[in-house]
Write a protein that holds these residues in place. Structure first.
Motif, PDB file in Angstrom:
ATOM      1  N   ALA A  51       0.841  -1.191   0.000  1.00  0.00           N
ATOM      2  CA  ALA A  51       0.000   0.000   0.000  1.00  0.00           C
ATOM      3  C   ALA A  51       0.879   1.245   0.000  1.00  0.00           C
ATOM      4  O   ALA A  51       1.907   1.288   0.685  1.00  0.00           O
ATOM      5  CB  ALA A  51      -0.915  -0.003   1.220  1.00  0.00           C
ATOM      6  N   PRO A  52       0.517   2.277  -0.759  1.00  0.00           N
ATOM      7  CA  PRO A  52       1.341   3.492  -0.789  1.00  0.00           C
ATOM      8  C   PRO A  52       1.288   4.233   0.544  1.00  0.00           C
ATOM      9  O   PRO A  52       0.327   4.122   1.309  1.00  0.00           O
ATOM     10  CB  PRO A  52       0.712   4.309  -1.917  1.00  0.00           C
ATOM     11  N   LEU A  53       2.328   4.995   0.798  1.00  0.00           N
ATOM     12  CA  LEU A  53       2.437   5.772   2.029  1.00  0.00           C
ATOM     13  C   LEU A  53       2.264   7.250   1.687  1.00  0.00           C
ATOM     14  O   LEU A  53       2.967   7.783   0.823  1.00  0.00           O
ATOM     15  CB  LEU A  53       3.803   5.542   2.678  1.00  0.00           C
ATOM     16  N   LEU A  54       1.307   7.883   2.339  1.00  0.00           N
ATOM     17  CA  LEU A  54       1.066   9.308   2.117  1.00  0.00           C
ATOM     18  C   LEU A  54       1.749  10.099   3.225  1.00  0.00           C
ATOM     19  O   LEU A  54       1.430   9.945   4.403  1.00  0.00           O
ATOM     20  CB  LEU A  54      -0.432   9.604   2.100  1.00  0.00           C
ATOM     21  N   GLN A  55       2.683  10.929   2.829  1.00  0.00           N
ATOM     22  CA  GLN A  55       3.409  11.786   3.773  1.00  0.00           C
ATOM     23  C   GLN A  55       2.845  13.200   3.656  1.00  0.00           C
ATOM     24  O   GLN A  55       2.928  13.824   2.600  1.00  0.00           O
ATOM     25  CB  GLN A  55       4.901  11.764   3.452  1.00  0.00           C
ATOM     26  N   MET A  56       2.238  13.685   4.734  1.00  0.00           N
ATOM     27  CA  MET A  56       1.593  14.999   4.736  1.00  0.00           C
ATOM     28  C   MET A  56       2.357  15.957   5.638  1.00  0.00           C
ATOM     29  O   MET A  56       2.955  15.547   6.641  1.00  0.00           O
ATOM     30  CB  MET A  56       0.140  14.871   5.210  1.00  0.00           C
ATOM     31  N   SER A  57       2.301  17.239   5.299  1.00  0.00           N
ATOM     32  CA  SER A  57       3.005  18.256   6.083  1.00  0.00           C
ATOM     33  C   SER A  57       2.113  19.467   6.296  1.00  0.00           C
ATOM     34  O   SER A  57       1.232  19.763   5.477  1.00  0.00           O
ATOM     35  CB  SER A  57       4.296  18.681   5.369  1.00  0.00           C
ATOM     36  N   ASP A  58       2.389  20.143   7.444  1.00  0.00           N
ATOM     37  CA  ASP A  58       1.713  21.397   7.782  1.00  0.00           C
ATOM     38  C   ASP A  58       0.195  21.220   7.796  1.00  0.00           C
ATOM     39  O   ASP A  58      -0.520  21.716   6.923  1.00  0.00           O
ATOM     40  CB  ASP A  58       2.111  22.496   6.795  1.00  0.00           C
ATOM     41  N   GLY A  59      -0.296  20.511   8.809  1.00  0.00           N
ATOM     42  CA  GLY A  59      -1.731  20.275   8.882  1.00  0.00           C
ATOM     43  C   GLY A  59      -2.192  20.020  10.294  1.00  0.00           C
ATOM     44  O   GLY A  59      -1.446  20.192  11.266  1.00  0.00           O
ATOM     45  N   LEU A  60      -3.432  19.597  10.417  1.00  0.00           N
ATOM     46  CA  LEU A  60      -3.982  19.253  11.726  1.00  0.00           C
ATOM     47  C   LEU A  60      -4.877  18.031  11.590  1.00  0.00           C
ATOM     48  O   LEU A  60      -5.389  17.724  10.511  1.00  0.00           O
ATOM     49  CB  LEU A  60      -4.734  20.434  12.342  1.00  0.00           C
ATOM     50  N   GLU A  61      -5.069  17.379  12.741  1.00  0.00           N
ATOM     51  CA  GLU A  61      -5.856  16.143  12.781  1.00  0.00           C
ATOM     52  C   GLU A  61      -6.854  16.244  13.922  1.00  0.00           C
ATOM     53  O   GLU A  61      -6.486  16.569  15.059  1.00  0.00           O
ATOM     54  CB  GLU A  61      -4.929  14.947  12.976  1.00  0.00           C
ATOM     55  N   LEU A  62      -8.111  15.966  13.610  1.00  0.00           N
ATOM     56  CA  LEU A  62      -9.179  16.006  14.604  1.00  0.00           C
ATOM     57  C   LEU A  62      -9.701  14.595  14.805  1.00  0.00           C
ATOM     58  O   LEU A  62     -10.195  13.964  13.864  1.00  0.00           O
ATOM     59  CB  LEU A  62     -10.311  16.927  14.140  1.00  0.00           C
ATOM     60  N   ARG A  63      -9.590  14.094  16.039  1.00  0.00           N
ATOM     61  CA  ARG A  63     -10.082  12.758  16.373  1.00  0.00           C
ATOM     62  C   ARG A  63     -11.259  12.911  17.331  1.00  0.00           C
ATOM     63  O   ARG A  63     -11.125  13.518  18.404  1.00  0.00           O
ATOM     64  CB  ARG A  63      -8.984  11.917  17.017  1.00  0.00           C
ATOM     65  N   VAL A  64     -12.410  12.390  16.938  1.00  0.00           N
ATOM     66  CA  VAL A  64     -13.630  12.488  17.734  1.00  0.00           C
ATOM     67  C   VAL A  64     -14.066  11.088  18.122  1.00  0.00           C
ATOM     68  O   VAL A  64     -14.219  10.216  17.260  1.00  0.00           O
ATOM     69  CB  VAL A  64     -14.752  13.201  16.955  1.00  0.00           C
TER      70      VAL A  64
END
Length: 347
Positions: free
Chosen positions: A146-159
């Protein structure tokens, strides 16, 4: 293509024989040949030779091309299913993969870079997670990975969902994480290549089927192998019999409407194909031996074809059902003409 070719060639050959010899009969060409001392059995020789050629062609299709083509087709389907859709992403298009929904505002396909990423992941009873990022880079981990997505400069909301004793509209926990860089796998690892050919009886050649007809192979019983082997042999042996069945049913008198002959011949051929199809299943499930389930139908088919050809070629007896069929045909024709007359009158 080989699968449908193996079905289409016998059917087209049979229909062609019906139409060709029926035209010769209606135009009195058959009568001219008979008056010149050329019998119907002599006229049938070229098409019998042609049927043998078609039988050899069918043997090559059923025995070699079809098994390899079936496995190649399954390999292509497997490859397409294994290809991750993220490599085919389009800007501004919602992509649903499992419990993920992804939107990418900018896509640089050459560099596998994305901009303004939105990912929503639903965990059902365990809540959901939303991730946004300014930039992203897709990393290929190799075939089947499976490909790996590398993300930068962001935020994550876990509910997370509320507790059992809390009202449904009360949020139990909401956690926000601001990140400079984060990585996530897109999908699951899978095998990139299809299994080797030969795990299905339909993928075995005639030679392989014959060699293993009494053996139990991986995921295949000897009955399944025998069913596939004799089914192909029956379909090949059927082709040289088609001229002997088609020619008698194609003959008709001039000014005589004999469409029932065509229908009878086609119904007989379709019925035979259905019988051998169900016979194959019966042999595979060990309900009947091959000689009974597949040998008897082809023997009956051969007897009907050869007897019909013999009666049409070497006897002068008339079909006893012809007067009744002609009378029924005249009734239907009269009703049809009457309906057309009434339709024109009402118009």
């Amino acid at each position: 293509v080989p699968h449908y070719l193996g079905l289409a060639v016998p059917g087209a050959f049979f229909i062609g024989l019906l139409l060709g010899f029926n035209r010769l009969s209606k135009d009195s060409e058959i009568d001219a040949f008979l008056a010149g001392g050329i019998g119907l059995h002599q006229l049938a020789r070229p098409v019998v030779v042609l049927s043998v050629v078609f039988a050899l062609f069918a043997a090559s299709v059923f025995g070699f091309f079809q098994p390899y083509a079936r496995h190649a087709y399954r390999a292509i389907v497997h490859t397409v299913k294994s290809t991750n859709v993220y490599y085919l992403a389009e800007a501004g298009v919602f992509m649903n993969m499992g419990n993920r929904t992804i939107v990418l505002d900018r896509v640089n396909r050459d560099q596998q870079r994305f901009g303004h990423i939105f990912i929503y992941r639903d965990f059902a009873a365990r809540g959901h997670k939303t991730t946004t990022a300014r930039d992203g880079f897709l990393i290929d981990r190799g075939p089947g990975k499976a490909p790996l997505l590398q993300m930068s400069d962001g935020l994550e909301l876990r509910v997370r969902p509320p507790r059992k004793n809390q009202p449904a509209n009360v949020v139990r926990d909401a956690q926000i994480t601001i990140f400079d860089r984060i990585e996530t796998l897109l999908g699951k690892d899978s095998d990139s290549a299809l299994r080797p050919r030969g795990k299905d009886p339909r993928e075995l050649t005639l030679v392989e089927l014959w060699q293993n007809r009494n053996n139990n192979l991986e995921k295949m019983t000897s009955n399944e192998i025998k069913a596939e082997l004799y089914d192909r042999l029956v379909r090949i042996m059927m082709i040289p019999l088609l001229p002997f069945l088609a020619i008698p049913f194609a003959l008709s008198q001039r000014r005589s409407h004999r469409s029932y002959r065509f229908a009878s011949a086609v119904i007989l051929l379709v019925a035979f194909n259905e019988i051998i199809h169900h016979a194959k299943r019966a042999v595979a499930l060990d309900k009947l031996p091959p000689i009974a389930a597949q040998g008897i139908p082809i023997s009956i088919f051969a007897a009907i074809a050869l007897w019909s050809f013999y009666r049409a070629t070497f006897t002068l007896s008339q079909d006893r059902m012809e007067p009744y069929w002609d009378r029924l045909n005249d009734i239907f024709r009269a009703v049809w003409l009457r309906m057309k007359t009434l339709k024109r009158a009402w118009a």
